[in-house]
Motif scaffolding. Structure first.
Motif, short mmCIF file in Angstrom:
data_model
loop_
_atom_site.label_atom_id
_atom_site.label_comp_id
_atom_site.label_asym_id
_atom_site.label_seq_id
_atom_site.Cartn_x
_atom_site.Cartn_y
_atom_site.Cartn_z
N LYS A 71 0.85 -1.18 0.00
CA LYS A 71 0.00 0.00 0.00
C LYS A 71 0.89 1.24 0.00
O LYS A 71 1.82 1.34 0.80
CB LYS A 71 -0.91 -0.01 1.23
N ASN A 73 -0.20 4.54 0.36
CA ASN A 73 -0.63 5.59 1.29
C ASN A 73 -0.36 5.18 2.73
O ASN A 73 -0.24 3.99 3.03
CB ASN A 73 -2.12 5.89 1.11
N ASN A 132 -3.12 11.11 0.63
CA ASN A 132 -2.11 10.05 0.67
C ASN A 132 -1.59 9.75 2.07
O ASN A 132 -1.09 8.65 2.31
CB ASN A 132 -0.89 10.44 -0.18
N LEU A 149 -8.83 7.84 3.81
CA LEU A 149 -7.70 6.98 3.46
C LEU A 149 -8.17 5.53 3.43
O LEU A 149 -8.03 4.80 4.41
CB LEU A 149 -6.54 7.15 4.45
N THR A 154 -4.23 1.96 1.87
CA THR A 154 -3.51 2.67 2.93
C THR A 154 -2.98 1.70 3.98
O THR A 154 -3.69 0.80 4.43
CB THR A 154 -4.43 3.70 3.61
#
Length: 444
Positions: A71, A73, A132, A149, A154
């Motif tokens: 991921k 983020n 982000n 998110l 994320t």
């Protein structure tokens, strides 16, 4: 490290030629390549291509299995007295380098008890983009975090500390020791242990096993980690359950939501694990120990007082023990020896980075000459070196106070294209550092 890492592929190809031309140096060259692999984290498949070997498993199996699910983020839920300001600095630096959009209210350094109704008040992401990264203090709210998110994109992380360690740090930092000492007398009359016991009995006497966790109401220090992590909202409709049933359900929720809970007492190890999960470079987790206390307080506690703390902080204690054990399992899954070696490499590199950023020959100085806050009276730090001021902007950036980052990030996000603008919320040193970051960094 930074220069060599960017040219490793070309260096490896040159070494391959050396092997072909100078056969008597084959063993030496192989050893050198393997050394590069360990120190600079070369990809195993690159080594296989150098030697004409078929692709396969080995050292990169754990990484390969995670490659598809990495991921990009990051949600870092900042918690109280866990070293989270230091972590916040390195995350902000990473995010600025990547030109990220941050979840924050304009020009503030806290989100606090935020809900989905507050999303419209956030600093908007740049046009056409999504958020982000989140780095600020916030009470964990699943609905809010999932909205800004999304979990599928994320990596959720936070940090917790042992209940005893958190209590001692908070008791001093938030001024409770000083207030009691002014009321009752000197260190000789009342050692730290006795003052802590007074606080537990007089201020927190109602919290024998507390689920009253609102920060700033009643006993500030009790189960603050649980409060940060959303206990109040999560257990609001669980009044018919026992306290232990609520704790078990709460920890189960946290275990499901957070990909990694870092442990303050194992911070270097936690950061190396984070690096592995996020596929970051070693340089991405660098931080600076920017300040320390010249007058080290004696914070020894008796077994009796520690038992009182653990009884009152039962929720935080169980959260800590659960995620401390989980971190050990994650280390085992990633390879105990690999993580141990990674921690050793990280500590060596971080010490070298710190030694270059600071002019330690000048000795420690008062960290904040103009601060009126009594908590800063005995805080000292190193002065930035010539290199730290002029050569590497990350030195000055990581040496800034956490509250200063938020104004700079707000300015950058408002500029839409990350151009250099006002930076009125930063001191000159940090503003110059961010301008240099913008000029020197290779975005994305």
């Amino acid at each position: 490290h930074y220069f060599i890492q960017s040219n490793l592929r070309s260096a490896a190809n040159n070494l391959k030629i050396i092997i072909m031309i100078r056969s008597k140096y084959v063993k030496v060259s192989i050893l050198l390549i393997l050394t590069l692999f360990v120190v600079f984290e070369l990809d195993e498949d690159l080594l296989r291509r150098i030697f004409g070997m078929s692709p396969g498993g080995g050292l990169n199996k754990a990484r390969a299995s995670r490659q598809e699910s990495v991921k990009s983020n990051l949600l870092f839920l900042k918690t109280h007295k866990t070293g989270s300001s230091t972590l916040g600095g390195l995350f902000y630096l990473y995010g600025i380098r990547k030109k990220f959009n941050f979840v924050l209210f304009p020009y503030t350094n806290r989100l606090d008890d935020v809900t989905t109704q507050d999303i419209g008040a956030l600093m908007p992401p740049r046009p056409g983009l999504n958020y982000n990264m989140q780095v600020q203090h916030a009470v964990f709210n699943r609905d809010f975090e999932h909205a800004v998110l999304p979990k599928n994109k994320t990596f959720y992380t936070t940090a917790v500390r042992s209940a005893i360690g958190n209590f001692k740090s908070s008791f001093v930092f938030f001024g409770h020791e000083e207030k009691l000492r002014q009321q009752y007398g000197s260190v000789e009359q009342y050692p730290f242990d006795e003052l802590a016991d007074m606080y537990l009995e007089e201020v927190c006497q109602e919290y024998k096993l507390s689920d009253k966790l609102e920060l700033g109401e009643g006993c500030l220090l009790i189960n603050s980690a649980a409060s940060d992590l959303g206990w109040k909202t999560f257990t609001a409709k669980m009044q018919d359950y026992t306290i232990q049933e609520r704790i078990d359900a709460f920890i189960g929720m946290l275990d499901e939501e957070f990909d990694l809970v870092m442990i303050t007492e194992r911070m270097d190890e936690s950061l190396v694990v984070l690096k592995e999960f996020m596929r970051w470079r070693m340089g991405d987790i660098m931080f600076l120990s920017q300040k320390t206390t010249a007058k080290k307080p004696n914070t020894d506690l008796s077994t009796r007082t520690e038992r009182k703390i653990l009884r009152r902080m039962a929720i935080d204690d169980q959260i800590f023990r659960h995620f401390d054990a989980k971190l050990s399992r994650q280390v085992a899954e990633l390879g105990q020896e690999n993580i141990v070696q990674g921690v050793a490499n990280f500590r060596s590199m971080r010490q070298a980075f710190e030694d270059k950023c600071f002019d330690k020959a000048k000795g420690l100085r008062k960290y904040c000459e103009e601060c009126q806050d009594p908590k800063m009276e005995h805080v000292v730090g190193w002065e930035l070196s010539e290199y730290g001021r002029n050569e590497d902007p990350s030195c000055a950036f990581l040496n800034a106070e956490f509250s200063q980052y938020c104004g700079a990030v707000s300015d950058l996000q408002l500029s839409h294209d990350y151009t250099d603008i006002n930076f009125r919320y930063l001191s000159t040193t940090e503003a110059v550092a961010i301008r240099k970051l913008i000029q020197k960094m290779k975005w994305g």
